[in-house]
Design a protein around this motif. Structure first.
Motif, PDB file in Angstrom:
ATOM      1  N   ARG A   1       0.849  -1.192   0.000  1.00 13.12           N
ATOM      2  CA  ARG A   1       0.000   0.000   0.000  1.00 13.12           C
ATOM      3  C   ARG A   1       0.886   1.245   0.000  1.00 13.12           C
ATOM      4  O   ARG A   1       1.995   1.215   0.531  1.00 13.12           O
ATOM      5  CB  ARG A   1      -0.916  -0.007   1.227  1.00 13.12           C
ATOM      6  CG  ARG A   1      -1.883  -1.193   1.259  1.00 13.12           C
ATOM      7  CD  ARG A   1      -2.752  -1.177   2.498  1.00 13.12           C
ATOM      8  NE  ARG A   1      -3.723  -2.268   2.464  1.00 13.12           N
ATOM      9  CZ  ARG A   1      -3.488  -3.493   2.910  1.00 13.12           C
ATOM     10  NH1 ARG A   1      -2.304  -3.791   3.405  1.00 13.12           N
ATOM     11  NH2 ARG A   1      -4.416  -4.424   2.837  1.00 13.12           N
ATOM     12  N   PRO A   2       0.403   2.340  -0.581  1.00  6.17           N
ATOM     13  CA  PRO A   2       1.218   3.557  -0.637  1.00  6.17           C
ATOM     14  C   PRO A   2       1.715   4.013   0.729  1.00  6.17           C
ATOM     15  O   PRO A   2       2.854   4.489   0.853  1.00  6.17           O
ATOM     16  CB  PRO A   2       0.267   4.583  -1.251  1.00  6.17           C
ATOM     17  CG  PRO A   2      -0.675   3.778  -2.072  1.00  6.17           C
ATOM     18  CD  PRO A   2      -0.875   2.506  -1.306  1.00  6.17           C
ATOM     19  N   GLU A   3       0.894   3.846   1.763  1.00  7.17           N
ATOM     20  CA  GLU A   3       1.305   4.303   3.095  1.00  7.17           C
ATOM     21  C   GLU A   3       2.423   3.456   3.684  1.00  7.17           C
ATOM     22  O   GLU A   3       3.075   3.862   4.659  1.00  7.17           O
ATOM     23  CB  GLU A   3       0.108   4.321   4.049  1.00  7.17           C
ATOM     24  CG  GLU A   3      -0.633   3.010   4.185  1.00  7.17           C
ATOM     25  CD  GLU A   3      -1.806   2.885   3.227  1.00  7.17           C
ATOM     26  OE1 GLU A   3      -2.772   2.185   3.569  1.00  7.17           O
ATOM     27  OE2 GLU A   3      -1.748   3.481   2.122  1.00  7.17           O
ATOM     28  N   ASP A   4       2.685   2.267   3.105  1.00  7.77           N
ATOM     29  CA  ASP A   4       3.769   1.404   3.581  1.00  7.77           C
ATOM     30  C   ASP A   4       5.077   1.653   2.848  1.00  7.77           C
ATOM     31  O   ASP A   4       6.140   1.226   3.317  1.00  7.77           O
ATOM     32  CB  ASP A   4       3.391  -0.070   3.397  1.00  7.77           C
ATOM     33  CG  ASP A   4       2.131  -0.442   4.160  1.00  7.77           C
ATOM     34  OD1 ASP A   4       1.914   0.112   5.247  1.00  7.77           O
ATOM     35  OD2 ASP A   4       1.359  -1.282   3.648  1.00  7.77           O
ATOM     36  N   VAL A   5       5.026   2.310   1.690  1.00  7.38           N
ATOM     37  CA  VAL A   5       6.203   2.451   0.828  1.00  7.38           C
ATOM     38  C   VAL A   5       6.936   3.752   1.142  1.00  7.38           C
ATOM     39  O   VAL A   5       6.349   4.832   1.141  1.00  7.38           O
ATOM     40  CB  VAL A   5       5.791   2.402  -0.656  1.00  7.38           C
ATOM     41  CG1 VAL A   5       6.992   2.669  -1.562  1.00  7.38           C
ATOM     42  CG2 VAL A   5       5.168   1.041  -0.987  1.00  7.38           C
ATOM     43  N   LEU A   6       8.237   3.640   1.404  1.00 10.57           N
ATOM     44  CA  LEU A   6       9.072   4.799   1.734  1.00 10.57           C
ATOM     45  C   LEU A   6       9.689   5.438   0.496  1.00 10.57           C
ATOM     46  O   LEU A   6       9.872   6.647   0.440  1.00 10.57           O
ATOM     47  CB  LEU A   6      10.178   4.383   2.711  1.00 10.57           C
ATOM     48  CG  LEU A   6       9.692   3.738   4.011  1.00 10.57           C
ATOM     49  CD1 LEU A   6      10.880   3.235   4.823  1.00 10.57           C
ATOM     50  CD2 LEU A   6       8.857   4.718   4.817  1.00 10.57           C
ATOM     51  N   CYS A   7      10.044   4.613  -0.483  1.00  9.27           N
ATOM     52  CA  CYS A   7      10.585   5.103  -1.753  1.00  9.27           C
ATOM     53  C   CYS A   7      10.642   3.938  -2.725  1.00  9.27           C
ATOM     54  O   CYS A   7      10.391   2.781  -2.348  1.00  9.27           O
ATOM     55  CB  CYS A   7      11.978   5.736  -1.588  1.00  9.27           C
ATOM     56  SG  CYS A   7      13.337   4.557  -1.342  1.00  9.27           S
TER      57      CYS A   7
END
Length: 202
Positions: free
Chosen positions: A92-98
């Motif tokens: 999910r986008p909220e889990d991805v740092l970069c």
């Protein structure tokens, strides 16, 4: 089975494509049932080779062959076995740092996504087993939609020599004599920039 030898940013890995049903109405309906997703939430589906590497482990990608089911609630990396679809990992986008790529976001190569605990290598493929540019772009746009950076080239390098050794055992060829040796290896780390400008995982 079509095999595409690739040099990933994370490691050398061999990624393969083989036919997994997903394009027929019947297959789509079963994907929705098995994964518990609503048809209106699905953005795109593509054959996708993927692997997840925990930080500190050896930076070697043993790719799984499956589907990338991109939904409005997450990218569901899915395996297919005995006629059933099973969610293996959801990003999910909220889990991805970069994210990172070796050359550019338009180059036919894997894209890597980094969470707080592990890195995920993604290679979406079309029905001919070739790089799926459309799904590749959609994955990047979705997973980095909160403004996370996409690191290019050396900025996204995420493997380094480990200060630990791994033990290799076996038998000397042509004999029954066992052997054991210790070897250095490359470990996975997180290259994402932190607010202070340092990597988030060393």
């Amino acid at each position: 089975m079509r095999v595409l030898p690739l040099l990933c940013l994370l490691s050398s890995c061999t990624l393969a494509a083989c036919a997994i049903p997903y394009q027929t109405p019947e297959a789509r309906a079963q994907i929705e049932r098995d994964l518990g997703v609503n048809a209106n939430d699905i953005i795109n589906i593509s054959e996708t080779n993927f692997c997840a590497l925990r930080y500190g482990d050896e930076a070697l990608c043993h790719a799984k062959i499956g589907l990338g089911v991109l939904t409005r609630k997450g990218l569901v990396l899915t395996l297919y076995d005995v006629g059933h679809y099973r969610a293996d990992l959801t990003l999910r986008p909220e889990d991805v740092l970069c994210g990172s790529t070796v050359t550019s976001r338009e180059t036919p190569e894997p894209v890597n996504m980094f969470t707080g605990e592990y890195a995920v290598v993604l290679l979406p493929l079309n029905e001919q087993g070739k790089w799926n540019a459309n799904m590749h772009s959609q994955m990047i746009d979705y997973l980095l939609k909160n403004g996370q950076p996409l690191l290019i080239g050396t900025a996204g390098k995420s493997s380094r020599p480990s200060d630990k050794d791994k033990i290799i055992t076996g038998t000397i060829p042509g004999t029954k004599l066992p052997y054991m040796t210790e070897l250095k290896y490359m470990e996975q780390f997180n290259p994402c920039p932190a607010p202070n400008g340092k990597g988030t995982n060393g």
